[in-house]
Enzyme design. Structure first.
Site, short mmCIF file in Angstrom:
data_model
loop_
_atom_site.label_atom_id
_atom_site.label_comp_id
_atom_site.label_asym_id
_atom_site.label_seq_id
_atom_site.Cartn_x
_atom_site.Cartn_y
_atom_site.Cartn_z
N SER A 22 0.91 -1.29 0.05
CA SER A 22 -0.05 -0.09 -0.07
C SER A 22 0.89 1.19 -0.14
CB SER A 22 -1.02 -0.09 1.45
OG SER A 22 -0.12 -0.17 2.33
N GLU A 24 1.32 5.45 0.86
CA GLU A 24 0.73 6.38 1.39
C GLU A 24 1.09 7.86 0.82
OE1 GLU A 24 0.74 6.54 5.76
OE2 GLU A 24 1.64 8.44 5.74
N THR A 55 -3.05 11.20 3.76
CA THR A 55 -2.96 11.62 5.20
C THR A 55 -3.88 12.80 5.64
OG1 THR A 55 -1.15 13.14 4.87
CG2 THR A 55 -0.50 10.96 5.40
N TYR A 56 -4.12 13.22 6.88
CA TYR A 56 -4.89 14.23 7.41
C TYR A 56 -4.06 14.99 8.04
CZ TYR A 56 -9.61 15.47 9.07
OH TYR A 56 -10.77 16.08 9.58
N ALA A 58 -1.93 17.99 10.36
CA ALA A 58 -1.89 18.10 11.76
C ALA A 58 -2.87 18.78 11.98
CB ALA A 58 -0.34 18.86 11.91
N HIS A 84 -6.96 8.67 6.16
CA HIS A 84 -6.59 9.21 7.55
C HIS A 84 -7.42 10.21 8.07
CE1 HIS A 84 -2.09 7.97 6.86
NE2 HIS A 84 -2.83 7.06 5.83
N ASP A 116 -1.13 14.73 16.07
CA ASP A 116 -0.33 15.74 16.96
C ASP A 116 -0.65 17.20 17.05
OD1 ASP A 116 1.50 13.43 17.83
OD2 ASP A 116 2.36 13.45 15.90
N TYR A 155 3.89 1.27 16.67
CA TYR A 155 5.06 1.74 16.97
C TYR A 155 6.41 0.77 17.40
CZ TYR A 155 2.29 5.81 16.69
OH TYR A 155 1.32 6.80 16.40
N HIS A 159 5.57 4.71 21.19
CA HIS A 159 5.47 5.96 20.74
C HIS A 159 6.02 6.83 21.86
CE1 HIS A 159 2.85 9.91 21.08
NE2 HIS A 159 2.49 9.37 19.65
N LYS A 175 -7.14 -0.49 20.83
CA LYS A 175 -7.77 0.04 19.36
C LYS A 175 -8.20 -1.24 18.64
CE LYS A 175 -3.57 2.48 18.42
NZ LYS A 175 -2.70 3.21 17.92
N GLN A 186 4.91 2.82 12.50
CA GLN A 186 5.92 3.99 12.23
C GLN A 186 6.91 3.59 11.54
OE1 GLN A 186 6.40 7.25 11.72
NE2 GLN A 186 5.66 7.81 13.68
N HIS A 276 3.78 -1.29 3.68
CA HIS A 276 3.15 0.21 3.53
C HIS A 276 4.29 1.13 3.23
CE1 HIS A 276 0.02 3.20 4.03
NE2 HIS A 276 0.75 3.90 4.87
P1 FAD Z 1 -2.79 6.66 20.09
O1 FAD Z 1 -2.97 5.41 19.77
O2 FAD Z 1 -3.91 7.30 20.79
O3 FAD Z 1 -1.48 6.82 21.17
C1 FAD Z 1 -0.45 6.30 20.70
C2 FAD Z 1 0.55 5.93 21.89
O4 FAD Z 1 0.81 7.19 22.63
C3 FAD Z 1 -0.18 5.19 22.76
O5 FAD Z 1 0.60 3.73 22.72
C4 FAD Z 1 0.02 5.65 24.14
O6 FAD Z 1 0.62 4.82 25.09
C5 FAD Z 1 0.52 7.00 24.08
N1 FAD Z 1 -0.14 8.00 24.39
C6 FAD Z 1 -1.19 8.77 23.78
N2 FAD Z 1 -1.54 9.59 24.14
C7 FAD Z 1 -0.98 9.72 25.53
C8 FAD Z 1 -1.06 10.50 26.66
N3 FAD Z 1 -1.55 11.65 26.76
N4 FAD Z 1 -0.07 10.18 27.80
C9 FAD Z 1 0.48 9.23 27.62
N5 FAD Z 1 0.98 8.25 26.70
C10 FAD Z 1 -0.06 8.69 25.70
N6 FAD Z 1 -0.72 12.21 12.02
C11 FAD Z 1 -1.48 12.84 11.70
O7 FAD Z 1 -1.79 14.19 12.24
N7 FAD Z 1 -2.11 12.74 10.22
C12 FAD Z 1 -1.91 11.63 9.74
O8 FAD Z 1 -2.71 11.56 8.73
C13 FAD Z 1 -1.18 10.60 10.35
N8 FAD Z 1 -1.01 9.40 9.71
C14 FAD Z 1 0.13 8.45 10.60
C15 FAD Z 1 0.01 7.23 10.01
C16 FAD Z 1 0.88 6.10 10.75
C17 FAD Z 1 0.87 4.91 9.97
C18 FAD Z 1 1.47 6.54 11.78
C19 FAD Z 1 2.20 5.68 12.58
C20 FAD Z 1 1.28 7.76 12.28
C21 FAD Z 1 0.39 8.71 11.70
N9 FAD Z 1 0.30 10.25 12.22
C22 FAD Z 1 -0.70 11.05 11.66
C23 FAD Z 1 0.98 10.40 13.49
C24 FAD Z 1 0.11 9.89 14.61
O9 FAD Z 1 -0.88 10.89 14.80
C25 FAD Z 1 1.05 10.53 15.93
O10 FAD Z 1 1.89 9.57 15.97
C26 FAD Z 1 0.36 10.51 17.16
O11 FAD Z 1 1.32 11.20 18.16
C27 FAD Z 1 -0.28 9.44 17.81
O12 FAD Z 1 -1.35 8.82 17.09
P2 FAD Z 1 -1.89 7.48 17.52
O13 FAD Z 1 -3.34 7.46 16.61
O14 FAD Z 1 -0.77 6.40 17.52
O15 FAD Z 1 -2.42 7.88 19.07
#
Ligand code: FAD
Length: 309
Positions: A22, A24, A55-56, A58, A84, A116, A155, A159, A175, A186, A276
């Site tokens: 796939s 991106e 992607t979506y 920030a 996304h 983020d 991750y 993360h 999830k 990642q 991917h």
């Molecule tokens: P979650 O699954 O909610 O959390 C991820 C991890 O962070 C968890 O394991 C948890 O332990 C830890 N965590 C989360 N929040 C907290 C907290 N408050 N305190 C302590 N620990 C915490 N970003 C974009 O903006 N747009 C995109 O399109 C995009 N695409 C992505 C695609 C992929 C394949 C990947 C790997 C990342 C992408 N990202 C994107 C980045 C992603 O939004 C960030 O990595 C973000 O920080 C975490 O998102 P998540 O969905 O993994 O969060």
């Protein structure tokens, strides 16, 4: 993995049972970038991706452009697409609205993410007061809507905000419990890191596909800076591979192609069959690796050959 290891031809001879891929993309921000993305998608479409994702930006900054890019790829390239979607900085109502827009556009896959804070807004994540708190809650909302395959982020080096691997994998499990059927990692460069992570995930009882996210390196300095921000490590051998090539773009791109091919080759040898690619909206390196993976155009994508046969 070492850059001393010669690249062998295991991939080049695999035509049967080809791996699934796939791609991106990010939504283009200008007409020039848009034209270039069209060419990239058209070129990579011939490698038969399982789906392509967009992607979506920030903080949801590209909501409209993400949707219009997805719509166009569906209409022009007839590829399966994944939109996304992040929940940061948006109320539940706003996020639900985007889910409904994706469904109405015929999109059947969502990559559900927390997101983020936008650059300059500080690094500390705070959920929107009326929003989904994290990606697990977002998965639940997408599941409740129905009709979507849900992919989530994983991750291999945890993360950066996770206290430890257990907390990180616990979130992945949540999830999955809320409807995720696939995780995309990642990017990483050391395949041992991925394999160790995969073992941890399986030990935790998570059995969905964990698809390695691969980043072919077009610009090593940019990738290094990005890796620092998202907690991905840059192995010494990779740094040495790109060392002293600042003024030599031709060799740089040859090194990048060799290293990308070697990483995928090694993953195939470890039994991984799905990848991917973070394309950065460029076709060249990803195309070359897919070619080595044995992925070829469908006959229907080559009308002149289909007619001749
Ligand atoms: P979650 O699954 O909610 O959390 C991820 C991890 O962070 C968890 O394991 C948890 O332990 C830890 N965590 C989360 N929040 C907290 C907290 N408050 N305190 C302590 N620990 C915490 N970003 C974009 O903006 N747009 C995109 O399109 C995009 N695409 C992505 C695609 C992929 C394949 C990947 C790997 C990342 C992408 N990202 C994107 C980045 C992603 O939004 C960030 O990595 C973000 O920080 C975490 O998102 P998540 O969905 O993994 O969060």
């Amino acid at each position: 993995m070492s850059i001393d290891r010669p690249i062998h031809t295991a991939l080049a001879v695999r035509h049967d049972d080809a791996p699934r891929v796939s791609f991106e993309f990010f939504p283009p921000a200008s007409e020039t970038m848009d034209a270039s993305l069209r060419q990239t998608v058209a070129r990579l479409a011939s490698r038969q991706p399982e789906f392509v994702s967009v992607t979506y930006g920030a903080g949801g900054s590209t909501r409209e452009r993400t949707l219009s890019t997805l719509r166009r790829i569906l209409a022009e390239n007839r590829l399966d697409v994944a939109g996304h979607l992040t929940c940061i900085g948006a109320s539940r109502e706003e996020v639900d609205q985007v889910i409904a827009e994706y469904a109405a556009a015929g999109i059947r896959r969502i990559v559900a993410l927390r997101g983020d804070p936008p650059e300059g807004a500080g690094t500390h994540y705070r959920p929107h007061p009326q929003g989904y708190a994290n990606a697990a809650e977002l998965c639940a909302a997408v599941s409740a809507h129905g009709g979507f395959e849900i992919a989530v982020a994983a991750y291999p080096e945890k993360h950066p905000e996770s206290a430890d691997f257990d907390a990180d994998i616990d979130m992945l499990k949540r999830k999955v419990d809320h409807g995720a059927t696939m995780a995309i990692t990642q990017f990483f460069f050391d395949n041992d890191v991925f394999e160790t992570y995969l073992e941890r995930v399986r030990r935790a009882g998570i059995d969905i596909p964990i698809v390695p996210g691969l980043l072919p390196i077009h610009d090593f300095a940019r990738v290094s800076a990005f890796a620092r921000r998202c907690g991905a490590s840059i192995p010494g051998w990779l740094e040495r591979g790109f060392g002293e090539l600042d003024d030599d773009p031709q060799t740089r791109s040859m090194v990048a192609a060799a290293l990308a091919a070697e990483q995928v080759d090694d993953l195939v040898e470890r039994g991984i069959g799905q990848f991917h690619f973070y394309t950065m909206n460029r076709a060249d390196l990803t195309f070359a690796v897919c070619h080595l993976l044995g992925l070829r155009p469908r006959m229907s994508a080559m009308p002149q050959l289909a007619e001749a046969s």
